[in-house]
Enzyme design. Structure first.
Site, PDB file in Angstrom:
ATOM      1  N   ASP A   9      22.617  52.638  99.497  1.00  0.00           N
ATOM      2  CA  ASP A   9      22.522  51.728 100.641  1.00  0.00           C
ATOM      3  C   ASP A   9      21.772  52.324 101.826  1.00  0.00           C
ATOM      4  O   ASP A   9      22.014  51.944 102.978  1.00  0.00           O
ATOM      5  CB  ASP A   9      23.923  51.276 101.094  1.00  0.00           C
ATOM      6  CG  ASP A   9      24.573  50.381 100.054  1.00  0.00           C
ATOM      7  OD1 ASP A   9      23.848  49.774  99.253  1.00  0.00           O
ATOM      8  OD2 ASP A   9      25.818  50.301 100.050  1.00  0.00           O
ATOM      9  N   HIS A  38      12.163  68.104  89.588  1.00  0.00           N
ATOM     10  CA  HIS A  38      13.425  68.830  89.404  1.00  0.00           C
ATOM     11  C   HIS A  38      14.507  68.433  90.406  1.00  0.00           C
ATOM     12  O   HIS A  38      15.585  69.040  90.451  1.00  0.00           O
ATOM     13  CB  HIS A  38      13.135  70.337  89.521  1.00  0.00           C
ATOM     14  CG  HIS A  38      14.047  71.201  88.732  1.00  0.00           C
ATOM     15  ND1 HIS A  38      14.847  72.160  89.305  1.00  0.00           N
ATOM     16  CD2 HIS A  38      14.301  71.222  87.400  1.00  0.00           C
ATOM     17  CE1 HIS A  38      15.550  72.747  88.363  1.00  0.00           C
ATOM     18  NE2 HIS A  38      15.241  72.199  87.200  1.00  0.00           N
ATOM     19  N   LYS A  85      17.595  66.536  92.318  1.00  0.00           N
ATOM     20  CA  LYS A  85      18.850  65.915  91.876  1.00  0.00           C
ATOM     21  C   LYS A  85      19.500  65.299  93.108  1.00  0.00           C
ATOM     22  O   LYS A  85      20.364  65.907  93.734  1.00  0.00           O
ATOM     23  CB  LYS A  85      19.805  66.948  91.271  1.00  0.00           C
ATOM     24  CG  LYS A  85      19.346  67.567  89.966  1.00  0.00           C
ATOM     25  CD  LYS A  85      19.132  69.038  90.132  1.00  0.00           C
ATOM     26  CE  LYS A  85      18.671  69.643  88.820  1.00  0.00           C
ATOM     27  NZ  LYS A  85      17.675  70.680  89.014  1.00  0.00           N
TER      28      LYS A  85
END
Ligand SMILES: [Zn+2]
Length: 215
Positions: free
Chosen positions: A155, A148, A150
């Protein structure tokens, strides 16, 4: 000339060189320390606008949508700014413009790795298949319980995290937030979580018949 001929100054020259090197490093550290930290927060929903100015800068787009800046275009530009690597760890990826940005990085030679949720990667509109077809490496959870997260790391120096799933509904309908930071304490923590999951979701360790094993 006489001093050089005496042979003494070489040691001093070496010492001076060392002092100079250390001083320059100290100055570089100071400048880095003084640099303004990146700290940006984006809020959603945003009205529907054309993503082309962010995805294809310099090209004029004839579509009827507004070509104005938005939280989505800022998100796209942040992603597209990656030069070397992108670690994407997002529950749902069905937003075509965001997937296009990831694809652009991949085609540009940026090392892209994606972790997502196994249930939602097969959902209608998911862009995971398209990314995989283009050669992007995707790993996913296998156990119950959603993957779940996000978050995205660019870089290995910038992290973006928050509530936003990469869906059109989240971007244009939901109340969502994304925090962008180059605080290395955060970046390191998210990188470690990514690497931990990357290993955990290695297909070489998949158990294709978990029920059978329980018997
Ligand atoms: Zn347009």
């Amino acid at each position: 000339m006489a001093v050089f001929a005496g042979g003494v100054p070489w040691r001093w020259l070496g010492l001076a060189g060392l002092v100079l090197t250390l001083s320059l490093e100290a100055v570089a550290r100071y400048v880095r320390g003084r640099r303004r930290p990146l700290c940006e927060v984006l809020f959603f929903p945003v009205p529907v606008t054309c993503p082309e100015p962010a995805l294809s800068p310099g090209l004029s787009c004839p579509c009827p949508l507004p070509h104005t800046d938005s939280a989505l275009s800022r998100l796209l530009r942040r992603i597209l700014a990656a030069q070397r690597s992108l670690e994407l760890c997002v529950f749902t990826v069905s937003c075509a413009p965001l997937a296009r940005a990831v694809l652009q990085l991949h085609l540009r030679g940026v090392r892209v790795r994606v972790i997502t949720d196994s249930d939602y990667m097969a959902a209608s509109g998911s862009q995971i298949g398209a990314l995989r077809s283009a050669g992007v490496i995707v790993r996913h959870n296998q156990t119950s319980g959603f993957m779940h997260h996000k978050f995205v790391i660019m870089d290995r120096t910038v992290v973006m995290t928050g509530s936003l799933n990469w869906t059109m509904q989240a971007i244009h309908t939901n109340k969502e937030n994304v925090l962008i930071s180059d605080d290395q304490t955060f970046v390191k923590a998210y990188l470690e979580e990514f690497e931990r999951l990357w290993e955990e979701y290695d297909p070489a360790t998949y158990d294709f018949f978990p029920d059978k094993d329980q018997k």
